[in-house]
Design an enzyme around this catalytic site. Sequence first.
Site, PDB file in Angstrom:
ATOM      1  N   GLN A  88     -14.279   2.968   1.465  1.00 11.44           N
ATOM      2  CA  GLN A  88     -13.549   2.478   0.285  1.00 11.44           C
ATOM      3  C   GLN A  88     -13.211   3.643  -0.636  1.00 11.44           C
ATOM      4  OE1 GLN A  88     -15.699  -0.378  -2.142  1.00 11.44           O
ATOM      5  NE2 GLN A  88     -13.874  -0.955  -3.305  1.00 11.44           N
TER       6      GLN A  88
ATOM      7  N   HIS B 179     -10.196  -5.208  -2.755  1.00 12.21           N
ATOM      8  CA  HIS B 179      -8.877  -5.466  -2.165  1.00 12.21           C
ATOM      9  C   HIS B 179      -8.995  -5.746  -0.679  1.00 12.21           C
ATOM     10  CE1 HIS B 179      -9.707  -1.125  -2.144  1.00 12.21           C
ATOM     11  NE2 HIS B 179      -9.083  -1.083  -0.977  1.00 12.21           N
ATOM     12  N   PHE B 180      -8.092  -6.574  -0.200  1.00 20.44           N
ATOM     13  CA  PHE B 180      -7.941  -6.815   1.235  1.00 20.44           C
ATOM     14  C   PHE B 180      -6.654  -6.138   1.695  1.00 20.44           C
ATOM     15  CE2 PHE B 180     -11.062  -9.929   2.757  1.00 20.44           C
ATOM     16  CZ  PHE B 180     -11.647 -10.333   1.576  1.00 20.44           C
ATOM     17  N   HIS B 181      -6.760  -5.394   2.786  1.00 22.67           N
ATOM     18  CA  HIS B 181      -5.575  -4.839   3.453  1.00 22.67           C
ATOM     19  C   HIS B 181      -5.057  -5.902   4.423  1.00 22.67           C
ATOM     20  CE1 HIS B 181      -6.538  -0.495   2.517  1.00 22.67           C
ATOM     21  NE2 HIS B 181      -7.748  -1.009   2.402  1.00 22.67           N
TER      22      HIS B 181
ATOM     23  N   ASP C  51       0.860  -1.190   0.000  1.00 27.39           N
ATOM     24  CA  ASP C  51       0.000   0.000   0.000  1.00 27.39           C
ATOM     25  C   ASP C  51       0.892   1.235   0.000  1.00 27.39           C
ATOM     26  OD1 ASP C  51      -1.661   2.233   1.057  1.00 27.39           O
ATOM     27  OD2 ASP C  51      -3.171   0.672   1.331  1.00 27.39           O
ATOM     28  N   ILE C  52       0.597   2.171  -0.905  1.00 27.30           N
ATOM     29  CA  ILE C  52       1.459   3.353  -1.058  1.00 27.30           C
ATOM     30  C   ILE C  52       1.323   4.320   0.130  1.00 27.30           C
ATOM     31  CG2 ILE C  52      -0.123   4.927  -2.260  1.00 27.30           C
ATOM     32  CD1 ILE C  52       2.060   5.424  -4.327  1.00 27.30           C
TER      33      ILE C  52
HETATM   34  P1  DGP Z   1      -9.520   1.626   0.487  1.00 25.69           P
HETATM   35  O1  DGP Z   1      -9.740   2.872   1.278  1.00 25.69           O
HETATM   36  O2  DGP Z   1      -9.884   0.381   1.276  1.00 25.69           O
HETATM   37  O3  DGP Z   1     -10.177   1.683  -0.862  1.00 25.69           O
HETATM   38  O4  DGP Z   1      -7.950   1.541   0.288  1.00 25.69           O
HETATM   39  C1  DGP Z   1      -7.257   1.970  -0.826  1.00 25.69           C
HETATM   40  C2  DGP Z   1      -5.792   1.918  -0.487  1.00 25.69           C
HETATM   41  O5  DGP Z   1      -5.059   2.044  -1.694  1.00 25.69           O
HETATM   42  C3  DGP Z   1      -5.298   3.028   0.418  1.00 25.69           C
HETATM   43  O6  DGP Z   1      -4.834   2.480   1.645  1.00 25.69           O
HETATM   44  C4  DGP Z   1      -4.173   3.690  -0.325  1.00 25.69           C
HETATM   45  C5  DGP Z   1      -3.861   2.723  -1.446  1.00 25.69           C
HETATM   46  N1  DGP Z   1      -3.473   3.340  -2.698  1.00 25.69           N
HETATM   47  C6  DGP Z   1      -4.088   4.403  -3.314  1.00 25.69           C
HETATM   48  N2  DGP Z   1      -3.469   4.673  -4.462  1.00 25.69           N
HETATM   49  C7  DGP Z   1      -2.452   3.766  -4.597  1.00 25.69           C
HETATM   50  C8  DGP Z   1      -1.468   3.554  -5.596  1.00 25.69           C
HETATM   51  O7  DGP Z   1      -1.372   4.228  -6.615  1.00 25.69           O
HETATM   52  N3  DGP Z   1      -0.585   2.536  -5.376  1.00 25.69           N
HETATM   53  C9  DGP Z   1      -0.650   1.737  -4.261  1.00 25.69           C
HETATM   54  N4  DGP Z   1       0.254   0.773  -4.128  1.00 25.69           N
HETATM   55  N5  DGP Z   1      -1.577   1.921  -3.299  1.00 25.69           N
HETATM   56  C10 DGP Z   1      -2.467   2.929  -3.471  1.00 25.69           C
END
Ligand code: DGP
Length: 142
Positions: free
Chosen positions: A96, A102-104, A33-34
């Site tokens: 979301q 996706h699962f964290h 996660d970024i």
């Molecule tokens: P959610 O809120 O559950 O939809 O989580 C989305 C997650 O995605 C959030 O924790 C940040 C991550 N995220 C957003 N943009 C990017 C990206 O461009 N690359 C990656 N690796 N993660 C991202």
Amino acid sequence: MSYDPANIFARILRGELPAHVVEETEHTLTFMDIMPKANGHALVIPKEDAPNIYDISDGALRNLITQVKRVAKASKLAYPGNGIRVIQLNGSEAGQSVFHLHFHVIPSADGMNFGFHGGASADEASLAEHAQRLKQALATFA
Ligand code: DGP
């Protein structure tokens, strides 16, 4: 909800955007996660196009949750002394922000401070009412 193929995770899957990939399988991709909640915060996504849990096929979901388990176990090994949170959000109302399921998987050491649990026990009547509400909804499914 309809699936937008321009979402960020779809673009990562197609190789149009970079990601720190941890593991790719036939049906899933796991990457960092970024904006991590903690060191080691990973995301596990299906290759099937599905905005959320309502829309994914049962087969793809089985493959996905099997991979989530594998990543959670690896995370437990890689971050000793932590518990592992597995979190999955559906809909902007639930928080979301990227509409590819996706699962964290998050190593977590802050225990009860996370604030997930409610503060007080609900009364019996309220619990019974909400159990009934869910049972009625479940009864509408085959
Ligand atoms: P959610 O809120 O559950 O939809 O989580 C989305 C997650 O995605 C959030 O924790 C940040 C991550 N995220 C957003 N943009 C990017 C990206 O461009 N690359 C990656 N690796 N993660 C991202």
